[in-house]
Write an enzyme that holds these catalytic residues in place. Structure first.
Site, PDB file in Angstrom:
ATOM      1  CG  ASN A  75      -0.361   0.673   2.420  1.00 15.07           C
ATOM      2  OD1 ASN A  75      -0.388   1.901   2.544  1.00 15.07           O
ATOM      3  ND2 ASN A  75       0.212  -0.124   3.321  1.00 15.07           N
ATOM      4  N   GLY A  78      -0.457   6.926   1.937  1.00 18.96           N
ATOM      5  CA  GLY A  78       0.078   8.282   2.139  1.00 18.96           C
ATOM      6  C   GLY A  78      -0.653   9.062   3.216  1.00 18.96           C
ATOM      7  CG  ASN A 105      -0.544   5.719  13.851  1.00 21.52           C
ATOM      8  OD1 ASN A 105      -0.198   6.537  13.011  1.00 21.52           O
ATOM      9  ND2 ASN A 105       0.158   4.622  14.091  1.00 21.52           N
ATOM     10  CB  CYS A 136       4.460   6.512   7.337  1.00 25.03           C
ATOM     11  SG  CYS A 136       3.413   6.331   5.869  1.00 25.03           S
ATOM     12  N   GLY A 249       2.811  -7.683  12.252  1.00 21.34           N
ATOM     13  CA  GLY A 249       3.353  -8.011  10.940  1.00 21.34           C
ATOM     14  C   GLY A 249       2.862  -9.383  10.539  1.00 21.34           C
TER      15      GLY A 249
END
Ligand SMILES: Cc1cc2nc3c(=O)[nH]c(=O)nc-3n(C[C@H](O)[C@H](O)[C@H](O)COP(=O)(O)O)c2cc1C
Length: 309
Positions: A75, A78, A105, A136, A249
């Site tokens: 992904n 953004g 977050n 990110c 994960g």
């Protein structure tokens, strides 16, 4: 007696982050909780981590920004989000009525921006803690740039720490040669807990178009494909810091979650698996409880790190 699944992810913080079980849902994979609340009993989750929140609204990256990969997905959203003001005005009042804690977050382009976000969220009813995203891979400024450098990661953590008494979780990136160095620096700078991993940088090429599939070129890889990488990093970091580590994960089953707990994670987050099956996090809670009962484990803390060499 039913096994005790409760955990405190901020044992050194007077405000605490007590969860009824160690299964959180990961940022960007569960919206603000309201969407999934129509499909599952979200109050049975350990906690919800909402989508990355920035000072101002962000439209995110150009599409295509999702691609499937073997055993995972890429992904490059953004950090699309409505901005902190809207989160405080529209979502926090709903969260306040829930029993499940919601962790916000946050992401910024400078340490000062992270601190400003922390200040704005500090006393907001309905906000149980912050997860500081310094990892990110899908934004041009900020994001992962902080998470690959111990000094920069510590500076962001310190700025947030000074701006809030809320429990602070710092989310680490796997896209660095020295995840332990970053983890130690962040813990020393005042993080109450660490979470890892964010996505691994990856790319898919459209052979016919002779262009990357994602508009931005590369993106972040998540899902079962990253699980062994995440597990090894969680194992390493849990052995190096004395604050709780939250592992994530590719976790999709109770078995996967147990791998992370045995490696030393105090709790886990479920991300991509929520897209495949919204019930996955609750099945993991039930599966953990069933496993503990079968194995005669009374409290989840007994198995945290029990698989370490
Ligand atoms: C579509 C999508 C959006 C995400 N958005 C965020 C985000 O806003 N903030 C963040 O810290 N992590 C974000 N992540 C990363 C996940 O929270 C998680 O760290 C990662 O996907 C690995 O876990 P998983 O394999 O269980 O998905 C996002 C992941 C996906 C797939």
């Amino acid at each position: 007696m039913a096994p005790n699944l409760a955990v405190d992810l901020a044992p050194h913080n007077p405000r605490e982050l007590r969860l009824r079980n160690p299964v959180l849902v990961a940022s960007g994979c569960f919206g603000y909780g309201l969407e999934y609340a129509r499909h599952i009993d979200i109050q049975r989750l350990g906690a919800i981590v909402c989508k990355g929140t920035t000072l101002r609204p962000r439209a995110g990256n150009a599409t295509p920004r999702l691609a499937e990969t073997p055993a995972g997905m890429l992904n490059s959203i953004g950090l699309q989000n409505p901005g902190v003001e809207a989160v405080v005005a529209e979502y926090a009042p709903v969260w306040e009525r829930w029993t499940v804690p919601v962790v916000v977050n946050i992401a910024g382009e400078s340490a000062a921006e992270y601190a400003e976000l922390a200040r704005r969220l500090d006393e907001v009813p309905g906000v149980a803690g912050l997860e500081v995203n310094i990892s990110c891979p899908n934004v041009a400024a900020g994001g992962m740039a902080f998470g690959v450098d111990p000094a920069a990661a510590a500076a962001v953590t310190r700025a947030v720490r000074q701006a809030t008494t809320l429990p602070v979780i710092v989310k680490l990136t796997p896209n660095t040669a020295d995840v332990v160095g970053v983890a130690r620096a962040v813990a020393a700078a005042g993080a109450d807990a660490l979470s890892l991993i964010n996505t691994l940088r990856g790319m898919v090429m459209d052979v016919e178009a002779r262009r990357p599939v994602l508009a931005r070129g590369s993106g972040g890889l998540s899902g079962p494909a990253v699980r062994p990488v995440a597990l090894a990093m969680v194992y390493e970091v849990a052995g190096a810091v004395d604050v709780p580590v939250i592992g994530l994960g590719g976790i999709a089953t109770a078995h996967d979650a147990l791998e992370f707990l045995l490696a030393g994670a105090a709790a886990v987050q479920v991300g991509t698996a929520c897209f495949v099956d919204p019930q996955a996090p609750l099945r993991i809670v039930e599966g953990l409880a069933a496993w503990m009962e079968r194995e005669g484990v009374a409290a989840v803390g007994e198995i945290v790190g029990a698989g370490r060499l």
